[in-house]
Design a protein around this motif. Structure first.
Motif, PDB file in Angstrom:
ATOM      1  N   ILE A  73      -2.021   4.248  -3.134  1.00  0.00           N
ATOM      2  CA  ILE A  73      -3.412   4.246  -2.661  1.00  0.00           C
ATOM      3  C   ILE A  73      -3.751   5.561  -1.969  1.00  0.00           C
ATOM      4  O   ILE A  73      -4.841   6.126  -2.160  1.00  0.00           O
ATOM      5  N   GLY A  74      -2.811   6.050  -1.175  1.00  0.00           N
ATOM      6  CA  GLY A  74      -3.052   7.332  -0.505  1.00  0.00           C
ATOM      7  C   GLY A  74      -3.303   8.453  -1.500  1.00  0.00           C
ATOM      8  O   GLY A  74      -4.212   9.273  -1.324  1.00  0.00           O
ATOM      9  N   GLN A  75      -2.513   8.482  -2.559  1.00  0.00           N
ATOM     10  CA  GLN A  75      -2.682   9.513  -3.576  1.00  0.00           C
ATOM     11  C   GLN A  75      -4.003   9.348  -4.328  1.00  0.00           C
ATOM     12  O   GLN A  75      -4.694  10.324  -4.625  1.00  0.00           O
ATOM     13  N   GLN A  76      -4.362   8.093  -4.637  1.00  0.00           N
ATOM     14  CA  GLN A  76      -5.620   7.846  -5.339  1.00  0.00           C
ATOM     15  C   GLN A  76      -6.828   8.238  -4.484  1.00  0.00           C
ATOM     16  O   GLN A  76      -7.824   8.747  -5.004  1.00  0.00           O
ATOM     17  N   LYS A  77      -6.745   8.008  -3.187  1.00  0.00           N
ATOM     18  CA  LYS A  77      -7.834   8.436  -2.304  1.00  0.00           C
ATOM     19  C   LYS A  77      -7.949   9.955  -2.300  1.00  0.00           C
ATOM     20  O   LYS A  77      -9.059  10.509  -2.327  1.00  0.00           O
ATOM     21  N   THR A  78      -6.803  10.624  -2.289  1.00  0.00           N
ATOM     22  CA  THR A  78      -6.807  12.083  -2.297  1.00  0.00           C
ATOM     23  C   THR A  78      -7.389  12.623  -3.601  1.00  0.00           C
ATOM     24  O   THR A  78      -8.168  13.583  -3.606  1.00  0.00           O
ATOM     25  N   LEU A  82      -9.608   6.237  -6.842  1.00  0.00           N
ATOM     26  CA  LEU A  82      -9.558   4.845  -6.381  1.00  0.00           C
ATOM     27  C   LEU A  82     -10.821   4.123  -6.838  1.00  0.00           C
ATOM     28  O   LEU A  82     -11.935   4.541  -6.531  1.00  0.00           O
ATOM     29  N   ASP A  83     -10.652   3.015  -7.586  1.00  0.00           N
ATOM     30  CA  ASP A  83     -11.824   2.304  -8.091  1.00  0.00           C
ATOM     31  C   ASP A  83     -12.501   1.517  -6.971  1.00  0.00           C
ATOM     32  O   ASP A  83     -11.900   1.216  -5.938  1.00  0.00           O
ATOM     33  N   SER A  84     -13.760   1.152  -7.187  1.00  0.00           N
ATOM     34  CA  SER A  84     -14.574   0.551  -6.127  1.00  0.00           C
ATOM     35  C   SER A  84     -14.059  -0.815  -5.692  1.00  0.00           C
ATOM     36  O   SER A  84     -14.073  -1.142  -4.494  1.00  0.00           O
ATOM     37  N   LEU A  85     -13.592  -1.645  -6.639  1.00  0.00           N
ATOM     38  CA  LEU A  85     -13.110  -2.978  -6.275  1.00  0.00           C
ATOM     39  C   LEU A  85     -11.866  -2.887  -5.396  1.00  0.00           C
ATOM     40  O   LEU A  85     -11.740  -3.599  -4.392  1.00  0.00           O
ATOM     41  N   THR A  86     -10.951  -1.990  -5.757  1.00  0.00           N
ATOM     42  CA  THR A  86      -9.753  -1.804  -4.937  1.00  0.00           C
ATOM     43  C   THR A  86     -10.128  -1.271  -3.559  1.00  0.00           C
ATOM     44  O   THR A  86      -9.538  -1.673  -2.542  1.00  0.00           O
ATOM     45  N   GLY A  87     -11.119  -0.404  -3.517  1.00  0.00           N
ATOM     46  CA  GLY A  87     -11.600   0.102  -2.235  1.00  0.00           C
ATOM     47  C   GLY A  87     -12.165  -1.002  -1.366  1.00  0.00           C
ATOM     48  O   GLY A  87     -11.927  -1.042  -0.152  1.00  0.00           O
ATOM     49  N   ARG A  88     -12.925  -1.928  -1.992  1.00  0.00           N
ATOM     50  CA  ARG A  88     -13.483  -3.053  -1.238  1.00  0.00           C
ATOM     51  C   ARG A  88     -12.379  -3.992  -0.756  1.00  0.00           C
ATOM     52  O   ARG A  88     -12.458  -4.544   0.351  1.00  0.00           O
ATOM     53  N   LEU A  89     -11.349  -4.179  -1.595  1.00  0.00           N
ATOM     54  CA  LEU A  89     -10.204  -4.988  -1.160  1.00  0.00           C
ATOM     55  C   LEU A  89      -9.514  -4.339   0.044  1.00  0.00           C
ATOM     56  O   LEU A  89      -9.075  -5.032   0.971  1.00  0.00           O
ATOM     57  N   ARG A 358      -3.256  -4.565  -8.601  1.00  0.00           N
ATOM     58  CA  ARG A 358      -4.273  -3.822  -9.342  1.00  0.00           C
ATOM     59  C   ARG A 358      -3.866  -2.374  -9.599  1.00  0.00           C
ATOM     60  O   ARG A 358      -4.380  -1.742 -10.541  1.00  0.00           O
ATOM     61  N   THR A 359      -2.977  -1.830  -8.805  1.00  0.00           N
ATOM     62  CA  THR A 359      -2.685  -0.396  -8.900  1.00  0.00           C
ATOM     63  C   THR A 359      -1.300  -0.083  -9.447  1.00  0.00           C
ATOM     64  O   THR A 359      -0.888   1.071  -9.421  1.00  0.00           O
ATOM     65  N   THR A 360      -0.581  -1.096  -9.921  1.00  0.00           N
ATOM     66  CA  THR A 360       0.711  -0.832 -10.550  1.00  0.00           C
ATOM     67  C   THR A 360       0.587  -1.028 -12.053  1.00  0.00           C
ATOM     68  O   THR A 360      -0.305  -1.743 -12.523  1.00  0.00           O
ATOM     69  N   SER A 361       1.474  -0.405 -12.807  1.00  0.00           N
ATOM     70  CA  SER A 361       1.355  -0.461 -14.266  1.00  0.00           C
ATOM     71  C   SER A 361       2.468  -1.266 -14.926  1.00  0.00           C
ATOM     72  O   SER A 361       2.297  -1.752 -16.038  1.00  0.00           O
TER      73      SER A 361
END
Length: 387
Positions: A73-78, A82-89, A358-361
């Protein structure tokens, strides 16, 4: 943080991880060391050490969720990916943990008051415990509003050192006592409580608070990089797990369950029977560690509230969280409060597990995070108090 592109020496890396470990380790031990043995005694009796192993193993699994989110998440924010739904979560998780922190502040101060009262009044006094806990909340609110907590972060290091020293001494005394009993064939184990397997599992679910604290590395990003925080989280969990399991193991033969002494309420009961000279140091350590943990969670509450909405500025975060903590500390018994706090943190961890899902593959990692989210949701809804 080091300058980008400039590698750290091995010593600097170890020193950074050690420094970063202080906050999560102090938080974990402050959350549960003083209460885990008596609660496991009441819920599992002779099988208490297996309960400690199970709780620590479960905490490690939840820790993988937090460590994943610290890194990803830290890397995605940088990167701005980061998608909006994950941000809201994520914002939902920040709101949930505010509630959890407020409850934990009330719990820490109730535990502190329980040890203070128990030292002077062995029979205890629920009213006096509530008064001391509420007065402590008022003191913390006052410090936060008029002075702030800058400079008080060193209390973490002092309280951690005191707790580790006391645990080592008390654990050594208990181990020596167990050895003497074993050599004379007088070693006995407590009875098994009447709780069935399902009830025992529900009670264990209510002990999540005792291993809470490893998630604090998420909020140390302004001081340490992601790699350091991940390593610190692992180190804190490994050290605390070894302390919990070892301490419960040596305390089991001296538990009061099934004897004339009756089930223990706090570690003071065990200490008074085996090493009464350690009672005062134990109380002082309890006061230091619980007050320090309450300050840390109050400051974390303020930081999260401020980040959620700019309206929460000035003294408002301290006043709102303080009034809520006073109401909780004044009305809810300690053992019940343990379960309520555990439910709140389980809800936060469930949100974090959903974010990790949501953020793992990887397929198996997705399945694992989904299963953890569902299990944590079940704990949130169904955990039971040991009382």
């Amino acid at each position: 943080m080091p300058e980008r592109g400039k590698p750290l020496s091995r010593w600097a890396t170890v020193r950074g991880v050690t420094s970063a470990t202080v906050t999560p380790l102090a938080s974990i031990l402050g959350s549960g060391l003083l209460i885990i043995a008596p609660i496991l005694e009441r819920s599992l009796g002779v099988f208490a050490v297996f309960g400690a192993i199970g709780i620590c193993a479960f905490a490690w699994l939840v820790g993988t969720v937090i460590r994943h989110n610290v890194t990803v998440i830290g890397q995605q924010k940088t990167d701005g990916t980061l998608d909006s739904l994950t941000g809201r979560l994520g914002r939902l998780g920040d709101a949930v943990i505010v509630v959890a922190y407020v409850i934990s502040v009330a719990l820490y101060l109730r535990i502190m008051a329980q040890y203070m009262v128990g030292f002077f009044i062995p029979a205890g006094s629920a009213i006096l415990e509530a008064v001391i806990a509420c007065a402590s909340v008022v003191l913390i609110m006052t410090i936060g509003i008029f002075r702030g907590f800058k400079g008080l972060d060193r209390i973490d290091r002092i309280s951690l050192a005191a707790v580790l020293l006391l645990t080592t001494v008390l654990g050594g005394v208990l181990l020596l006592h167990d050895g003497v009993l074993l050599s004379s064939s007088d070693l006995r184990l407590p009875s098994q409580p009447p709780a069935g397997p399902l009830e025992a599992l529900l009670i264990l679910g209510g002990l999540v608070i005792t291993v809470q604290g490893f998630e604090t590395v998420r909020y140390l990003g302004h001081r340490y990089d992601a790699v350091t925080r991940v390593r610190a989280s692992r180190a804190a969990q490994l050290v605390s797990a070894s302390i919990y399991i070892g301490f419960v193991a040596v305390a089991t033969p001296v538990m009061g369950l099934g004897t004339a002494a009756g089930p223990d309420i706090t570690l003071l009961n065990i200490t008074d029977r085996i090493a009464p000279w350690l009672a005062l140091p134990l109380v002082l350590s309890a006061v230091l560690s619980q007050f320090s943990a309450a300050i840390a969670d109050t400051e974390a509450t303020k930081g999260n509230l401020t980040a959620l909405n700019r309206w929460f500025s000035g003294p408002r975060p301290y006043l709102i969280s303080g009034v809520a903590a006073i109401a909780i500390a004044a009305t809810i018994p300690t053992f019940t409060l343990v379960t309520i706090a555990s439910r709140a943190f389980a809800a936060y961890y469930a949100v974090e597990a959903a974010i990790a899902f949501r953020t793992t593959s990887g397929f198996f990692r997705k399945c694992g995070f989904a299963a953890l989210a569902l299990l944590l949701l079940a704990i949130t809804l169904s955990a039971q108090p040991a009382s």
